[in-house]
Design an enzyme around this catalytic site. Structure first.
Site, PDB file in Angstrom:
ATOM      1  N   ASP A 188       6.801  -0.878  -6.205  1.00 22.69           N
ATOM      2  CA  ASP A 188       6.958  -1.584  -4.877  1.00 22.69           C
ATOM      3  C   ASP A 188       7.995  -1.464  -4.024  1.00 22.69           C
ATOM      4  O   ASP A 188       8.822  -0.512  -4.279  1.00 22.69           O
ATOM      5  CB  ASP A 188       6.746  -3.141  -5.532  1.00 22.69           C
ATOM      6  CG  ASP A 188       6.455  -4.145  -4.430  1.00 22.69           C
ATOM      7  OD1 ASP A 188       6.566  -4.220  -3.521  1.00 22.69           O
ATOM      8  OD2 ASP A 188       5.281  -4.751  -5.080  1.00 22.69           O
ATOM      9  N   ASP A 211       7.107   3.762  -2.193  1.00 26.17           N
ATOM     10  CA  ASP A 211       6.114   3.358  -1.169  1.00 26.17           C
ATOM     11  C   ASP A 211       4.822   4.198  -1.254  1.00 26.17           C
ATOM     12  O   ASP A 211       5.098   5.603  -1.446  1.00 26.17           O
ATOM     13  CB  ASP A 211       6.916   3.738   0.042  1.00 26.17           C
ATOM     14  CG  ASP A 211       5.894   3.571   1.347  1.00 26.17           C
ATOM     15  OD1 ASP A 211       4.759   3.347   1.273  1.00 26.17           O
ATOM     16  OD2 ASP A 211       6.727   3.594   2.721  1.00 26.17           O
ATOM     17  N   ASN A 257      -3.041  -1.220  -6.509  1.00 27.85           N
ATOM     18  CA  ASN A 257      -3.174  -2.953  -5.879  1.00 27.85           C
ATOM     19  C   ASN A 257      -2.306  -3.032  -4.518  1.00 27.85           C
ATOM     20  O   ASN A 257      -2.681  -3.829  -3.692  1.00 27.85           O
ATOM     21  CB  ASN A 257      -2.657  -3.753  -6.993  1.00 27.85           C
ATOM     22  CG  ASN A 257      -2.372  -4.990  -6.248  1.00 27.85           C
ATOM     23  OD1 ASN A 257      -3.503  -5.711  -6.167  1.00 27.85           O
ATOM     24  ND2 ASN A 257      -1.360  -5.375  -6.200  1.00 27.85           N
ATOM     25  N   TYR A 279      -8.993  -4.854   8.573  1.00 24.06           N
ATOM     26  CA  TYR A 279      -8.819  -4.934   6.946  1.00 24.06           C
ATOM     27  C   TYR A 279      -9.982  -4.553   6.274  1.00 24.06           C
ATOM     28  O   TYR A 279     -10.069  -4.037   5.361  1.00 24.06           O
ATOM     29  CB  TYR A 279      -8.152  -6.350   6.870  1.00 24.06           C
ATOM     30  CG  TYR A 279      -7.913  -6.595   5.320  1.00 24.06           C
ATOM     31  CD1 TYR A 279      -6.857  -6.454   4.728  1.00 24.06           C
ATOM     32  CD2 TYR A 279      -8.850  -7.521   4.657  1.00 24.06           C
ATOM     33  CE1 TYR A 279      -6.535  -6.762   3.523  1.00 24.06           C
ATOM     34  CE2 TYR A 279      -8.683  -7.917   3.406  1.00 24.06           C
ATOM     35  CZ  TYR A 279      -7.518  -7.408   2.675  1.00 24.06           C
ATOM     36  OH  TYR A 279      -7.490  -7.703   1.384  1.00 24.06           O
ATOM     37  N   LYS A 292     -11.007  -1.885   3.523  1.00 28.15           N
ATOM     38  CA  LYS A 292     -11.483  -2.210   2.260  1.00 28.15           C
ATOM     39  C   LYS A 292     -12.964  -1.609   1.971  1.00 28.15           C
ATOM     40  O   LYS A 292     -13.221  -1.354   0.761  1.00 28.15           O
ATOM     41  CB  LYS A 292     -11.457  -3.733   1.946  1.00 28.15           C
ATOM     42  CG  LYS A 292      -9.987  -4.378   1.603  1.00 28.15           C
ATOM     43  CD  LYS A 292      -9.120  -3.605   0.745  1.00 28.15           C
ATOM     44  CE  LYS A 292      -7.847  -4.250   0.570  1.00 28.15           C
ATOM     45  NZ  LYS A 292      -6.989  -3.850  -0.426  1.00 28.15           N
TER      46      LYS A 292
END
Ligand SMILES: NC(=O)c1ccc[n+]([C@@H]2O[C@H](COP(=O)([O-])OP(=O)(O)OC[C@H]3O[C@@H](n4cnc5c(N)ncnc54)[C@H](O)[C@@H]3O)[C@@H](O)[C@H]2O)c1
Length: 265
Positions: free
Chosen positions: A39, A65, A92, A160, A164
């Site tokens: 993370d 990253d 994720n 966004y 997705k």
């Protein structure tokens, strides 16, 4: 299924210092798996891993990253070094900042960032993960897509939504991968879940002064994070989860499609 059903397995998770990723890491630890987390939030990631390691080494953290191959490779190599291999990859990490940006400046970095973090990273991590899982004799990759991977959130969520949709399309391409190297590639498609990502989209909590976009975020129904975790665990543990797509979101409405498993919650 209860008990340590994943004992001896190792999972790599991106973006798991908090939010949905952390909740999935908690569940994997509960089921007996080891977890390796990458993370950007180093202090949160380090603290989380320390909490998993109180009774022996079960977890490791590295700053990673997901837009950078070098850091993705280091993340998976850490799992090899600490636990001898990788069985599960949870892709994720994601952002929703600058979602509402049709009428903002023509800024290259701003408009490329969401695609880099939400899409290109899934492509890069899938390539690295597949090599590690295949070396282990097989495994499972689960990406975090979204209901926005199928439905339009309107103009205010257009970038966004595009990102997705791309994750869903990419995931669907892997329906024959199990017969090549015993690696299943699936995705979870959550509805709105109360996390920091959502909070960052509505800095103004006052529904009288909030913008229309903030009102949309504030007033949309929420899915419980436990429901999302259950979807991840199903796709990880149920080895029959290949070759079809289960639509099981919100009203628990079920339809079957061909291709990979996308689990809607
Ligand atoms: N919360 C929702 O309503 C919702 C709904 C559908 C899908 N999702 C998706 O779920 C995933 C997790 O989101 P969340 O709601 O838990 O948000 P969150 O902001 O709490 O968690 C996202 C995590 O990803 C990390 N991250 C961001 N950019 C990164 C990068 N470049 N490299 C490595 N890590 C990075 C963040 O530091 C954070 O820990 C995202 O992919 C998001 O798009 C969320």
């Amino acid at each position: 299924m209860t008990g340590p059903t994943l004992k001896g397995k190792t999972a790599v998770l991106t973006g798991a210092a908090r939010g949905i990723g952390k909740a999935v890491a908690d569940a994997l630890i509960e089921k007996g798996a080891n977890v390796v987390i990458g993370d950007l939030l180093d202090s949160q990631g380090e603290a989380l891993v320390a909490s998993y390691n109180t009774d022996g080494k079960r977890a490791a953290y590295i700053h990673a990253d997901v837009t950078k191959y070098k850091e993705i490779v280091a993340l998976f190599q850490l799992a090899e070094k600490e636990f001898g291999g990788v069985d599960i990859a949870i892709l994720n990490a994601g952002i929703a900042s600058n979602s509402n940006n049709l009428f903002t400046d023509l800024n290259d970095l701003q408009d490329e960032r969401m695609i880099d973090v939400n899409v290109t990273s899934v492509i890069k991590c899938t390539k690295v993960a597949t090599l590690h899982l295949a070396r282990r004799g097989g495994g499972v990759i689960v990406s975090t897509a979204s209901v926005a991977g199928f439905h339009s959130g309107g103009i205010s969520l257009a970038p966004y939504t595009a990102s997705k949709h791309a994750v869903v399309g990419y995931t669907r391409a892997f329906d024959i991968l199990p017969s090549i190297c015993n690696v299943r590639v699936n995705a979870v498609c959550p509805y709105w879940v109360e996390t920091d990502l959502i909070t960052s989209l509505h800095p103004d909590d006052d529904s009288t002064t909030a913008t229309p976009f903030e009102k949309l975020v504030i007033n949309s129904a929420r899915t419980k994070i436990e429901t999302v975790v259950e979807a991840f665990m199903t796709l990880i543990e149920d080895e029959s989860r290949i070759g079809k797509l289960i639509l099981d979101y919100y009203e628990k409405k079920k339809r079957e499609f061909r291709k990979v498993d996308l689990y809607f919650v």
